[in-house]
Design an enzyme around this catalytic site. Sequence first.
Site, PDB file in Angstrom:
ATOM      1  N   SER A 107       0.816  -1.212   0.000  1.00 26.62           N
ATOM      2  CA  SER A 107       0.000   0.000   0.000  1.00 26.62           C
ATOM      3  C   SER A 107       0.852   1.266   0.000  1.00 26.62           C
ATOM      4  O   SER A 107       1.980   1.274   0.495  1.00 26.62           O
ATOM      5  CB  SER A 107      -0.898   0.019   1.231  1.00 26.62           C
TER       6      SER A 107
HETATM    7  N1  SAM Z   1      -1.057  -4.284   3.840  1.00 28.15           N
HETATM    8  C1  SAM Z   1      -0.285  -4.781   2.738  1.00 28.15           C
HETATM    9  C2  SAM Z   1       1.080  -4.212   2.700  1.00 28.15           C
HETATM   10  O1  SAM Z   1       1.372  -3.348   3.487  1.00 28.15           O
HETATM   11  O2  SAM Z   1       1.836  -4.671   1.867  1.00 28.15           O
HETATM   12  C3  SAM Z   1      -0.961  -4.509   1.426  1.00 28.15           C
HETATM   13  C4  SAM Z   1      -1.840  -5.546   1.069  1.00 28.15           C
HETATM   14  S1  SAM Z   1      -2.453  -5.611  -0.542  1.00 28.15           S
HETATM   15  C5  SAM Z   1      -3.095  -4.069  -0.872  1.00 28.15           C
HETATM   16  C6  SAM Z   1      -3.873  -6.600  -0.257  1.00 28.15           C
HETATM   17  C7  SAM Z   1      -3.568  -8.039   0.022  1.00 28.15           C
HETATM   18  O3  SAM Z   1      -4.776  -8.664   0.399  1.00 28.15           O
HETATM   19  C8  SAM Z   1      -3.054  -8.814  -1.161  1.00 28.15           C
HETATM   20  O4  SAM Z   1      -1.805  -9.331  -0.872  1.00 28.15           O
HETATM   21  C9  SAM Z   1      -4.094  -9.934  -1.353  1.00 28.15           C
HETATM   22  O5  SAM Z   1      -3.528 -11.149  -1.740  1.00 28.15           O
HETATM   23  C10 SAM Z   1      -4.698 -10.001   0.025  1.00 28.15           C
HETATM   24  N2  SAM Z   1      -6.034 -10.604   0.112  1.00 28.15           N
HETATM   25  C11 SAM Z   1      -7.095 -10.468  -0.707  1.00 28.15           C
HETATM   26  N3  SAM Z   1      -8.138 -11.192  -0.248  1.00 28.15           N
HETATM   27  C12 SAM Z   1      -7.714 -11.807   0.898  1.00 28.15           C
HETATM   28  C13 SAM Z   1      -8.322 -12.671   1.833  1.00 28.15           C
HETATM   29  N4  SAM Z   1      -9.582 -13.083   1.715  1.00 28.15           N
HETATM   30  N5  SAM Z   1      -7.594 -13.080   2.876  1.00 28.15           N
HETATM   31  C14 SAM Z   1      -6.314 -12.699   3.024  1.00 28.15           C
HETATM   32  N6  SAM Z   1      -5.685 -11.891   2.168  1.00 28.15           N
HETATM   33  C15 SAM Z   1      -6.371 -11.435   1.120  1.00 28.15           C
END
Ligand code: SAM
Length: 668
Positions: free
Chosen positions: A61
């Site tokens: 992010s």
């Molecule tokens: N907070 C993270 C960082 O600082 O790098 C950014 C995360 S990214 C925007 C969103 C993440 O959510 C992705 O890696 C995606 O694979 C994950 N994601 C999507 N659906 C999910 C779920 N149901 N459970 C866990 N992770 C999930």
Amino acid sequence: MNRHTARKRMVDRQIRRRGVRDEAVLEAMSVVPRERFVPEGLAEFAYDDTPLPIEEGQTISQPYIVAVMVEALSLEPGDRVLEVGAGSGYAAAVMGQIAGQVYAIERYRSLAQSARDRMTALGYDNVEVVAGDGTLGWAEKAPFDAIAVAAGGPDVPQPLLEQLAIGGRLVIPVGDEARAQELVRVTRLEEHEYEQVSLGRVQFVPLIGSAGWALDGAPIVPRRASEALRVSRSDRSLLTSLITDGCEPYEALEQADLDPLLDRIGSARVVMVGEATHGTSEFYRMRARITRELIQRKGFNIVAIEGDWPDVASIDARVRPHARRPPDVVPFSRFPTWMWRNEETRHFVDWLVGHNEGQRTPARQVSVYGLDLYSLSTSIGAVLDFLDRVDPEAGEVARVRYGCFSPWESDPAVYGRAVSSGRLEACEDEVLAVLADLLQKRVTYEIDDGASVFDAERNASVVREAERYYRVMYRGSRESWNLRDTHMFEVLVATLAHRGEDARAVVWAHNSHVGNAQATEMGQRGELNIGQLVREAYQDEAFTVGFGTHRGTVAAASNWGDPVQFMTVRPSHRDSYEHVCHGTGRANFLLPLRYPAVPELREELLDPHLERAIGVIYRPESELVSHYFQAALPAQFDEYIWIDETSAVRPLPTREVTGVPETYPSAL
Ligand code: SAM
């Protein structure tokens, strides 16, 4: 610059300056090494103001978003935190700096593994990362004092609500459209009582899982990293004070000092004046005032409006009775009648009649032209009428050619559908032939009837463009929008050429047409508009003015074809430019954007915000999705006119013609 300095700078410039005040968050982000959470080759961009791609097509992010989310969670040192969507693990590490224990879940096994490795390497032993579906939460570790969801879901997942402690906070992007998620904070007040507040608009990758989006056929398409996680980011208090310093307030519309604006317009040949709605009295009146000044003091001699050519020809015939015969139409008699048939427009037309009467020669009079293309059948009538008078033989040929449309004239949209589905042959060649004949014989016609030949040519062009318009309409809104705005541009260029070397035009159309499309979401969707085309063609000789308002009333309909209503305009969205302008506490002002008094203003305002557009339809109940879009204001307009509270236009009684649905609901 070393990493430590870059990190401090990021916290100061991207986070503190934009209004994040929680010292614990600022401190945590000053120590977590973001460069260790991005792919190796991207380390040099680790402190840029942007999300970055990580493995598995996901993102880390944007730092500011992490700060906003963590601040909204109001973390305390002993808190137990759940993160859904650990991705790189960066946000979990930041939260680990403040809270007691962080449990993070990531859907991709490989990402969860590398996040775990980073925690070990960096010594974050209070952060646990596992692979799994985070929409189900982590029941064994519940309840949580705070839950952060880093991916956009259709709704707040029920299991997460249940795993929140009483008094706990949950932050999640929610929305059923990829570009229109809303970051919300839910606080659990009691066992069964939750409070939800909105924190603004964001763009996240989708939350995929049993209480999120389905993987197959999910309505949200994962976006590219560069598009992800965008929110209106500027420091609002800074922006508000810059606008307060840079604006030119005025008391009453009729008394506003327009001299500085006229100076800024300088020697522009085309001045485009927008409107944020199609039904606000103040926009019409201020636009008329500016136009009167341009006519009287700068010799402008064309007013080109977002109306149909034959309808607007009636106005032209009224203000230039010797130059133009009135067309055989009941002008502005189809939905949306109030858009031009209103007191405000009549007042301006009355003034123009007087102005033109006072001119020594007809050449000095101001003409009024219609830019739009929704007049297939009246334009056909006008072409035949002209040819019957000057060249009856050609009139007969044209009648046969246009006969191709006869069955569809009352509903050209049906024609378009039939052609695009292959059930009907297009009338393309026929309409082109009429136009080509007219252009070829123009010289002889000019001798016979010079005054009307231009009018006939324009009508024949409208028929040609309208025919194409109704065909492409079924291929998607982008193509038909582009065709329509390109047509408007071509009409403008033709009228300027027609009025000769000294011609200068004022264009009246919606902000969405005159504001540069390249500076808004429209450009990203591949849409262009007359504002962009004029800018490209006339460069510094073009000048664009946009309008905005916070609240008031507006004349609009609920659905296409419905009667006009006087509706209340909701107070502007908190992430919008309108909200920032409202924050100045000034009732009315001009805001120079091309040459701002405070140079920093332009730079700060360029940070995209939401902007509201109301056309002839207003749907307050779904306002965010229906009426807001992202824009960069100073790239869109050269000047912005702010009227905090506005009122609806006053429609004139009409003889509305029904059953001829020529106008298609583009609503702007
Ligand atoms: N907070 C993270 C960082 O600082 O790098 C950014 C995360 S990214 C925007 C969103 C993440 O959510 C992705 O890696 C995606 O694979 C994950 N994601 C999507 N659906 C999910 C779920 N149901 N459970 C866990 N992770 C999930």
